[in-house]
Design a protein around this motif. Structure first.
Motif, PDB file in Angstrom:
ATOM      1  N   LYS A  44      -2.773  13.573   3.676  1.00 42.06           N
ATOM      2  CA  LYS A  44      -1.938  12.515   3.121  1.00 42.06           C
ATOM      3  C   LYS A  44      -2.652  11.185   3.279  1.00 42.06           C
ATOM      4  CE  LYS A  44       2.033  10.567   1.782  1.00 42.06           C
ATOM      5  NZ  LYS A  44       2.518  10.655   0.428  1.00 42.06           N
ATOM      6  N   THR A  45      -2.516  10.305   2.289  1.00 38.69           N
ATOM      7  CA  THR A  45      -3.078   8.960   2.330  1.00 38.69           C
ATOM      8  C   THR A  45      -1.982   7.945   2.038  1.00 38.69           C
ATOM      9  OG1 THR A  45      -5.259   9.712   1.614  1.00 38.69           O
ATOM     10  CG2 THR A  45      -4.766   7.383   1.291  1.00 38.69           C
ATOM     11  N   TRP A  46      -1.915   6.921   2.873  1.00 33.09           N
ATOM     12  CA  TRP A  46      -1.012   5.793   2.666  1.00 33.09           C
ATOM     13  C   TRP A  46      -1.878   4.573   2.386  1.00 33.09           C
ATOM     14  CZ3 TRP A  46      -0.329   9.446   6.462  1.00 33.09           C
ATOM     15  CH2 TRP A  46       0.873  10.153   6.445  1.00 33.09           C
ATOM     16  N   ASN A  47      -1.463   3.702   1.463  1.00 36.69           N
ATOM     17  CA  ASN A  47      -2.252   2.550   1.030  1.00 36.69           C
ATOM     18  C   ASN A  47      -1.520   1.238   1.271  1.00 36.69           C
ATOM     19  OD1 ASN A  47      -4.470   4.000  -0.468  1.00 36.69           O
ATOM     20  ND2 ASN A  47      -2.681   4.798  -1.538  1.00 36.69           N
ATOM     21  N   SER A  48      -2.300   0.194   1.574  1.00 37.03           N
ATOM     22  CA  SER A  48      -1.714  -1.139   1.674  1.00 37.03           C
ATOM     23  C   SER A  48      -1.814  -1.891   0.359  1.00 37.03           C
ATOM     24  CB  SER A  48      -2.403  -1.959   2.770  1.00 37.03           C
ATOM     25  OG  SER A  48      -3.714  -2.301   2.379  1.00 37.03           O
ATOM     26  N   ALA A  49      -2.561  -1.350  -0.572  1.00 32.14           N
ATOM     27  CA  ALA A  49      -2.714  -1.964  -1.897  1.00 32.14           C
ATOM     28  C   ALA A  49      -2.528  -0.865  -2.941  1.00 32.14           C
ATOM     29  CB  ALA A  49      -4.085  -2.604  -2.051  1.00 32.14           C
ATOM     30  N   GLY A  50      -2.086  -1.250  -4.086  1.00 35.68           N
ATOM     31  CA  GLY A  50      -1.901  -0.277  -5.151  1.00 35.68           C
ATOM     32  C   GLY A  50      -1.972  -0.961  -6.493  1.00 35.68           C
ATOM     33  N   ASN A  51      -2.237  -0.190  -7.504  1.00 35.80           N
ATOM     34  CA  ASN A  51      -2.274  -0.699  -8.858  1.00 35.80           C
ATOM     35  C   ASN A  51      -1.256   0.107  -9.654  1.00 35.80           C
ATOM     36  OD1 ASN A  51      -2.813  -1.443 -11.486  1.00 35.80           O
ATOM     37  ND2 ASN A  51      -5.007  -1.658 -11.114  1.00 35.80           N
ATOM     38  N   TYR A  52      -0.030  -0.370  -9.666  1.00 36.57           N
ATOM     39  CA  TYR A  52       1.040   0.395 -10.287  1.00 36.57           C
ATOM     40  C   TYR A  52       0.817   0.593 -11.780  1.00 36.57           C
ATOM     41  CZ  TYR A  52       5.559   2.375 -11.255  1.00 36.57           C
ATOM     42  OH  TYR A  52       6.543   3.238 -11.651  1.00 36.57           O
ATOM     43  N   SER A  53       0.298  -0.400 -12.472  1.00 42.82           N
ATOM     44  CA  SER A  53       0.119  -0.270 -13.919  1.00 42.82           C
ATOM     45  C   SER A  53      -0.939   0.777 -14.272  1.00 42.82           C
ATOM     46  CB  SER A  53      -0.235  -1.608 -14.545  1.00 42.82           C
ATOM     47  OG  SER A  53      -1.451  -2.086 -14.019  1.00 42.82           O
ATOM     48  N   ASN A  54      -1.957   0.953 -13.426  1.00 39.24           N
ATOM     49  CA  ASN A  54      -2.989   1.954 -13.706  1.00 39.24           C
ATOM     50  C   ASN A  54      -2.708   3.305 -13.051  1.00 39.24           C
ATOM     51  OD1 ASN A  54      -4.467   0.173 -15.220  1.00 39.24           O
ATOM     52  ND2 ASN A  54      -5.879  -0.354 -13.572  1.00 39.24           N
TER      53      ASN A  54
END
Length: 130
Positions: A44-54
């Motif tokens: 599992k990977t959790w992120n502090s940043a994300g690109n919701y549109s992509n």
């Protein structure tokens, strides 16, 4: 005053190793089983940043302050059939990896690097049969 963030598995399978895995997401816990999962694969990977549109991924981790010290505690029920390692990776503004912290226990104290703008927390399979 201490600030506490509780990060759960989540209701989506985004960032989860799902090839041949049995994943049961209940209200208060998650059961993960994947007997054929290769050693070193990310469970599992959790992120502090994300690109919701992509990517359709929203950040799942809190923002951290540069040069501040933090503690991560895991609440995992382990048995002699599973063995996991947790890795925190730090990234700069160009999304280049600038640091990494490894821990095999259930807690880690670390300092967030000054150059970091995002980070990931990864749960890694550390034994062949999980």
């Amino acid at each position: 005053m201490k600030q506490i963030s509780i990060i759960k598995w989540g209701n989506s399978y985004s960032g989860t190793y799902s090839y041949g895995s049995e994943i049961i997401i209940a209200k208060e816990n998650v059961k993960f089983s994947s007997p054929m999962m290769p050693v070193g694969a990310r469970i599992k990977t959790w992120n502090s940043a994300g690109n919701y549109s992509n990517d359709r991924i929203s950040p799942t981790l809190p923002l951290l302050l540069a040069n501040s010290t933090y503690k991560i505690e895991l609440y995992i029920e382990k048995n002699n059939k599973n063995n996991v390692q947790t890795i925190i990776e730090f990234y700069d503004k160009s999304n280049q990896k600038i640091g990494i912290e490894y821990f095999d226990g259930l807690s880690l104290v670390f300092t967030y690097p000054a150059e970091a703008v995002s980070y990931t927390v990864n749960l890694i399979n550390h034994q062949h049969e999980l």
